[in-house]
Design a protein around this motif. Structure first.
Motif, PDB file in Angstrom:
ATOM      1  N   LEU B  98       0.837  -1.214   0.000  1.00 33.36           N
ATOM      2  CA  LEU B  98       0.000   0.000   0.000  1.00 33.36           C
ATOM      3  C   LEU B  98       0.867   1.257   0.000  1.00 33.36           C
ATOM      4  CD1 LEU B  98      -2.961  -0.826   2.386  1.00 33.36           C
ATOM      5  CD2 LEU B  98      -2.909  -0.755  -0.092  1.00 33.36           C
ATOM      6  N   ALA B  99       1.934   1.246   0.821  1.00 37.70           N
ATOM      7  CA  ALA B  99       2.824   2.409   0.872  1.00 37.70           C
ATOM      8  C   ALA B  99       3.471   2.638  -0.490  1.00 37.70           C
ATOM      9  CB  ALA B  99       3.889   2.195   1.948  1.00 37.70           C
ATOM     10  N   GLY B 100       3.873   1.542  -1.159  1.00 40.30           N
ATOM     11  CA  GLY B 100       4.508   1.675  -2.468  1.00 40.30           C
ATOM     12  C   GLY B 100       3.563   2.242  -3.509  1.00 40.30           C
ATOM     13  N   ILE B 101       2.273   1.833  -3.450  1.00 42.97           N
ATOM     14  CA  ILE B 101       1.302   2.373  -4.405  1.00 42.97           C
ATOM     15  C   ILE B 101       1.157   3.882  -4.227  1.00 42.97           C
ATOM     16  CG2 ILE B 101      -1.135   2.321  -5.053  1.00 42.97           C
ATOM     17  CD1 ILE B 101       0.338  -0.038  -6.039  1.00 42.97           C
ATOM     18  N   GLU B 102       1.154   4.321  -2.953  1.00 42.97           N
ATOM     19  CA  GLU B 102       1.045   5.766  -2.701  1.00 42.97           C
ATOM     20  C   GLU B 102       2.261   6.506  -3.254  1.00 42.97           C
ATOM     21  OE1 GLU B 102      -1.373   7.712  -1.407  1.00 42.97           O
ATOM     22  OE2 GLU B 102      -2.544   5.870  -1.682  1.00 42.97           O
ATOM     23  N   VAL B 103       3.462   5.894  -3.087  1.00 42.30           N
ATOM     24  CA  VAL B 103       4.679   6.569  -3.554  1.00 42.30           C
ATOM     25  C   VAL B 103       4.714   6.626  -5.075  1.00 42.30           C
ATOM     26  CG1 VAL B 103       7.189   6.358  -3.621  1.00 42.30           C
ATOM     27  CG2 VAL B 103       5.991   6.038  -1.498  1.00 42.30           C
ATOM     28  N   LEU B 104       4.229   5.551  -5.735  1.00 39.86           N
ATOM     29  CA  LEU B 104       4.295   5.497  -7.200  1.00 39.86           C
ATOM     30  C   LEU B 104       3.510   6.637  -7.838  1.00 39.86           C
ATOM     31  CD1 LEU B 104       3.980   1.734  -8.172  1.00 39.86           C
ATOM     32  CD2 LEU B 104       5.883   3.241  -8.560  1.00 39.86           C
ATOM     33  N   LYS B 105       2.444   7.126  -7.149  1.00 35.87           N
ATOM     34  CA  LYS B 105       1.652   8.219  -7.720  1.00 35.87           C
ATOM     35  C   LYS B 105       2.435   9.516  -7.785  1.00 35.87           C
ATOM     36  CE  LYS B 105      -2.733   6.442  -6.006  1.00 35.87           C
ATOM     37  NZ  LYS B 105      -3.627   6.550  -4.850  1.00 35.87           N
ATOM     38  N   THR B 106       3.382   9.710  -6.843  1.00 31.24           N
ATOM     39  CA  THR B 106       4.066  10.999  -6.758  1.00 31.24           C
ATOM     40  C   THR B 106       5.318  11.064  -7.622  1.00 31.24           C
ATOM     41  OG1 THR B 106       5.469  10.305  -4.939  1.00 31.24           O
ATOM     42  CG2 THR B 106       3.299  11.140  -4.381  1.00 31.24           C
TER      43      THR B 106
ATOM     44  N   CYS C   6       9.248  -2.381 -11.645  1.00 30.84           N
ATOM     45  CA  CYS C   6      10.397  -2.444 -10.746  1.00 30.84           C
ATOM     46  C   CYS C   6       9.932  -2.721  -9.320  1.00 30.84           C
ATOM     47  CB  CYS C   6      11.133  -1.121 -10.839  1.00 30.84           C
ATOM     48  SG  CYS C   6      12.841  -1.237 -10.486  1.00 30.84           S
ATOM     49  N   PHE C   7       8.823  -2.086  -8.928  1.00 35.87           N
ATOM     50  CA  PHE C   7       8.263  -2.300  -7.592  1.00 35.87           C
ATOM     51  C   PHE C   7       7.754  -3.735  -7.448  1.00 35.87           C
ATOM     52  CE2 PHE C   7       4.574  -1.761  -4.655  1.00 35.87           C
ATOM     53  CZ  PHE C   7       5.338  -1.586  -3.532  1.00 35.87           C
TER      54      PHE C   7
END
Lengths: 155, 183, 122
Positions: B98-106, C6-7
């Motif tokens: 979930l944290a990674g999905i939030e970061v990917l948006k920015t 990559c993620f």
């Protein structure tokens, strides 16, 4: 531990010289072309690892024994720190100051030559020595562990 | 652009095989496939220094990994962990997902890095003045050994400590083993 | 989209490191995570039509010491490359450390299974 077949031994005895020369080239020309101390050091270590895999551990230890490798490791680290400390003694008196380029080569058109860039080639040589010796050391230690384990199993 | 997708998909497939295969030696060889794919990817991303380093490090790393699993009685370990451990691990993985999905948006779009739009970024200084200030044509070498040499000093220390740790762990006979007859 | 792939690679490595019971599999998961992070950092500095950050002879004005504008506008970022270069060599050192721990544990307990190791305490 006696090594591999005669084909592998013959080919690797030809190739080892080229690999060693390529490693030295990568270290020395690190400031002009892709490469540098890290890549060159790993190539130098892999040359000795090739010797160890093809001819057995004893042959590699005759060329570069474990005490010599550990001393080379320490010499590389000390050389890198010494180059950094020389910057403290000269000129602007800051750690890692590139004193050769800033004071002796300033204004000269030495660009794109082997002798250029001040302390960077010296640091490259120190890093290459350190990385190569330490990585060969760890592979040597990993392969020396084998006889003891089989001895324990027999007990 | 297409070559990046192909290489990344290749690496992901190799990673899935490496994770899920029962054969330990096969998993190690799949790690080699990931590493060489990463090396090709670095080359296409215009980073030749890292491509050279990656391809050589991969060879040595494969030798070390094969050393660990050759001539062992390779028991195929299967079956899940305990129930509580599995629940905690799945919760951790889900939280990081979930944290990674939030970061990917920015993140900025691929191919338009942030440093190109900010004139006072540090990388702009390295590119424009690195050649004059250090005299090294390879700007990566000038960053490693001149602008940010403290990083390299710390890296040398970490490598030194790791090698000392491996040497001490694999020492022939420890003092405890000599004193204790049970061992 | 490339960042998302990559993620995904990172998540596969994390799954392997957290769920698996074999010690060597855990080491493999950590290695996959290292590859994913290195790739991501290099991708952040790439620009379309970029060239490698190595100055050619034609791109430097020898009298004034100025870099040509074409190089300034198309070179990729040298900073993440320098950071990743050291990280790759550190990962090899830490891999050797982890493998030596695995070999030592195998010699003591005769297995790579971490749940077995927990039960044979003492």
């Amino acid at each position: 531990m006696k090594g591999m077949t005669i084909i592998v031994k013959t080919i690797s005895s030809w190739v080892k010289v080229l690999i060693f020369l390529f490693g030295i080239y990568i270290v020395l020309f690190g400031h002009l072309t892709p490469g540098g101390g890290f890549a060159g050091g790993v190539i130098l270590a892999s040359c000795y690892v090739l010797l160890m895999l093809a001819f057995g551990r004893e042959y590699a230890e005759e060329n570069l024994s474990l005490p010599v490798a550990s001393k080379l490791d320490c010499v590389g680290a000390l050389l890198f720190a010494a180059v950094a400390l020389c910057g403290l003694l000269y000129g602007a008196a800051s750690f890692f100051w590139n004193f050769i380029h800033q004071e002796y080569l300033v204004g000269t058109d030495y660009e794109f030559n082997l002798v250029s860039a001040g302390t960077i080639p010296l640091s490259n040589i120190a890093i290459g020595l350190k990385v190569g010796a330490s990585l060969f050391l760890v592979v040597l230690v990993l392969s020396m562990f084998r006889p003891e384990m089989s001895g324990n199993k027999e007990d | 652009m297409t070559v990046f997708y192909i290489l990344l998909l290749f690496m992901i497939i190799a990673a899935i095989i490496a994770v899920e295969t029962k054969n330990l030696l096969g998993a190690v060889i799949c790690i080699g496939a990931i590493g060489f794919g990463a090396s090709l990817m670095f080359l296409f991303l215009r980073a030749p220094d890292i491509a050279i380093t990656q391809i050589v490090v991969e060879v040595l790393g494969l030798i070390i990994l094969i050393r660990a699993c050759i001539s062992r009685e390779l028991t195929f370990i299967s079956g899940p962990r305990e129930f509580f451990g599995v629940v905690v691990s799945v919760a951790i993985i889900f939280a990081i997902f979930l944290a990674g999905i939030e970061v990917l948006k920015t993140l900025p779009d691929f191919g338009t890095p942030i440093f190109a739009q900010v004139p006072e970024a540090a990388s702009q200084t390295y590119i424009s003045e690195g050649m004059q200030k250090t005299g090294a044509a390879n700007l990566v070498a000038s960053v490693i050994l001149d602008f940010r040499a403290y990083d390299t000093l710390g890296e040398a220390t970490v490598l030194f400590t790791a090698i000392i740790g491996a040497t001490v762990i694999l020492r022939k006979k420890t003092k405890k083993l000599l004193e204790d007859p049970d061992q | 989209m490339l960042y998302a792939l990559c993620f995904l690679l990172f998540m596969i490595g994390l799954y392997c490191a957290v769920v698996k019971k074999n010690m060597v599999k855990i080491v493999i998961g950590i290695m996959v995570m290292e590859y994913a992070v290195n790739l991501f950092l290099i991708m952040l500095g790439y620009r379309f039509g970029g060239i490698a950050p190595i100055v050619d002879k034609g791109q430097l004005d020898l009298e004034t010491g100025q870099i040509a504008a074409g190089f300034l506008n198309s070179s990729v970022d040298p900073l993440p490359q320098a950071l990743v270069l050291t990280a790759i060599v550190i990962s090899l050192g830490s891999l050797a450390l982890m493998i030596s721990i695995c070999i030592r544990t195998y010699e003591k307990y005769g297995t790579f299974d971490i749940t077995q190791i927990r039960r044979l305490k003492g």
